[in-house]
Design a protein around this motif. Structure first.
Motif, PDB file in Angstrom:
ATOM      1  N   VAL A  54      35.346 -41.790 -14.657  1.00  0.00           N
ATOM      2  CA  VAL A  54      35.008 -42.517 -15.894  1.00  0.00           C
ATOM      3  C   VAL A  54      35.797 -41.948 -17.068  1.00  0.00           C
ATOM      4  N   LYS A  55      35.865 -40.625 -17.162  1.00  0.00           N
ATOM      5  CA  LYS A  55      36.615 -39.988 -18.244  1.00  0.00           C
ATOM      6  C   LYS A  55      38.107 -40.313 -18.146  1.00  0.00           C
ATOM      7  N   PHE A  56      38.630 -40.335 -16.920  1.00  0.00           N
ATOM      8  CA  PHE A  56      40.041 -40.667 -16.721  1.00  0.00           C
ATOM      9  C   PHE A  56      40.348 -42.065 -17.256  1.00  0.00           C
ATOM     10  N   HIS A  57      39.506 -43.033 -16.908  1.00  0.00           N
ATOM     11  CA  HIS A  57      39.708 -44.397 -17.415  1.00  0.00           C
ATOM     12  C   HIS A  57      39.615 -44.434 -18.940  1.00  0.00           C
TER      13      HIS A  57
ATOM     14  N   ALA B 129      42.793 -42.936 -20.503  1.00  0.00           N
ATOM     15  CA  ALA B 129      43.928 -43.857 -20.385  1.00  0.00           C
ATOM     16  C   ALA B 129      43.785 -45.015 -21.371  1.00  0.00           C
ATOM     17  N   ALA B 130      42.571 -45.527 -21.514  1.00  0.00           N
ATOM     18  CA  ALA B 130      42.331 -46.619 -22.466  1.00  0.00           C
ATOM     19  C   ALA B 130      42.570 -46.151 -23.899  1.00  0.00           C
TER      20      ALA B 130
ATOM     21  N   GLU C 109      47.079 -47.470 -12.977  1.00  0.00           N
ATOM     22  CA  GLU C 109      45.932 -47.366 -13.879  1.00  0.00           C
ATOM     23  C   GLU C 109      46.022 -48.394 -15.003  1.00  0.00           C
ATOM     24  N   LEU C 110      47.218 -48.605 -15.535  1.00  0.00           N
ATOM     25  CA  LEU C 110      47.393 -49.620 -16.585  1.00  0.00           C
ATOM     26  C   LEU C 110      47.000 -51.005 -16.067  1.00  0.00           C
TER      27      LEU C 110
END
Length: 402
Positions: free
Chosen positions: A324-327, A330-331, A382-383
């Motif tokens: 969740v933190k990774f997303h 990235a956002a 991820e993008l």
């Protein structure tokens, strides 16, 4: 009673292929157990061999059967089994090989004193195989050599091939046969050879959850090396030093806390242009409906990233909160770039130029996940994943396009 098989089944390519694979994975198991100064070879001195030092070798004849008994288990190694006697025949020919200078008894004795002979098979061991039992009892001191040799001399068969094999062993001098029989070993009931290889990997202090990763990479690397060796009319010989130099990095990566990548082939959706992220890239002119190859490549990046996140959580390398933190991180990178990108864009052409510049900037970035810097494929994935989830977009007015 073993299931009777048709001639076609007996000669199928699948049977031969699994036999080669069984031999190869046994070789893989052996090189995983080498010590300093030792080496292992595939189809050089035997099916497989290991050299423990300059003066001692172990020869392995590796035999696999697809025949099963009434319980579904591999059939037993019988007293007059063709695999048994062809193996002993092959070793007898090696022992007395004149080309290698072993036509004399003394040279043969010198050779068998410095060699062990291992028959490896998934066939089972039964007490009804008296010859095998006598060899083991002789080695353990339970019976005298005379009892063993008397039984050997009394073996009879109508099978001409097996008779030839037995007769060839019989031609060895009695003192050579005695030492030969002392140095024969049986590794039977070795059916799940891949499980044995994975256990050997585990015994090199690789975390259990990364065993499959090491196995897949090691299998791929050594298979490729063996293919190239055969193609170039060479043989595959791996020393302990070779192994650590050529394949040690695989184990080093598995022992670190860094996330490791797993090979897999993603299933591409039937309509790749129906994906949200593809539509958004088309909106800004990065893709067109004719760019099938690029659309498939970008989809692969997205699916690789999604699959790896699932694997890392499943095996415990990550917890869901880290994903969740990774997303979110990235956002946030996207948001920080997005805010300043579209300033002074007063025409659609300028908006599209800015959108493509934003995409170019973020495609160049490697995202970090739990101390691991992801490669560009996963970072780009991820993008596209965030775009599919409608958390980010590329056109200034991307939310109005959904």
């Amino acid at each position: 009673m073993a299931k009777e098989r048709s001639h076609t089944e007996k000669t199928s390519a699948g049977d031969k292929s699994i036999g080669f694979d069984y031999q190869y994975y046994y070789f893989l198991h052996r090189i995983l157990n080498l010590g300093v100064g030792q080496s292992a070879g595939l189809e050089i001195k035997d099916d497989v061999h290991t050299q423990l030092d300059a003066d001692f070798n172990i020869l392995y004849q590796v035999k696999h059967t697809v025949q099963t008994d009434a319980s579904g288990a591999p059939v037993a190694l019988t007293e007059l089994d063709a695999d048994l006697w062809k193996t002993l025949y092959n070793w007898s020919k090696v022992i007395s090989d004149e080309v290698e200078g072993r036509e004399k008894v003394l040279a043969q004795l010198d050779f068998v004193n410095k060699t062990e002979f291992h028959l490896v098979s998934n066939k089972s061991q039964r007490d009804s195989n008296k010859f095998l039992r006598l060899i083991i009892d002789f080695q353990d001191g339970g019976v005298k050599f005379k009892e063993l040799i008397d039984h050997f001399n009394g073996l009879t068969t109508k099978d001409e091939d097996i008779k030839k094999y037995i007769d060839t062993v019989a031609t060895l001098a009695i003192e050579v046969k005695k030492k030969f029989f002392e140095n024969i070993r049986f590794e039977l009931e070795l059916d799940d050879i891949i499980a044995r290889v994975k256990r050997s990997i585990r015994e090199t202090f690789v975390d259990e959850k990364k065993i499959d990763y090491v196995f897949e990479r090691l299998d791929s690397s050594i298979s490729s090396d063996n293919f190239m060796a055969v193609k170039n009319d060479m043989t595959l010989l791996v020393s302990f030093e070779d192994f650590t130099q050529r394949y040690g990095k695989i184990f080093d990566e598995a022992r670190t806390k860094k996330l490791v990548y797993y090979p897999f082939i993603p299933k591409i959706p039937d309509d790749i242009f129906a994906q949200t992220f593809v539509k958004r890239l088309i909106d800004i002119g990065d893709l067109s409906f004719g760019d099938v190859e690029d659309a498939v490549e970008y989809t692969t990046f997205k699916l690789r990233l999604s699959r790896h996140l699932d694997i890392w959580v499943q095996i415990g390398d990550l917890v869901q909160t880290e994903v969740v933190k990774f997303h979110s991180d990235a956002a946030l990178r996207w948001k920080n770039e997005f805010k300043g990108t579209f300033r002074n864009c007063d025409t659609e052409a300028k908006i599209l130029d800015a959108a493509n510049e934003l995409l170019k900037i973020l495609r160049r970035q490697n995202f970090i996940l739990d101390e691991t810097t992801l490669d560009l494929e996963l970072s780009n994935g991820e993008l596209y994943l965030l775009t599919d989830d409608k958390r980010i977009g590329w056109h200034r007015d991307w939310k109005q396009h959904d």
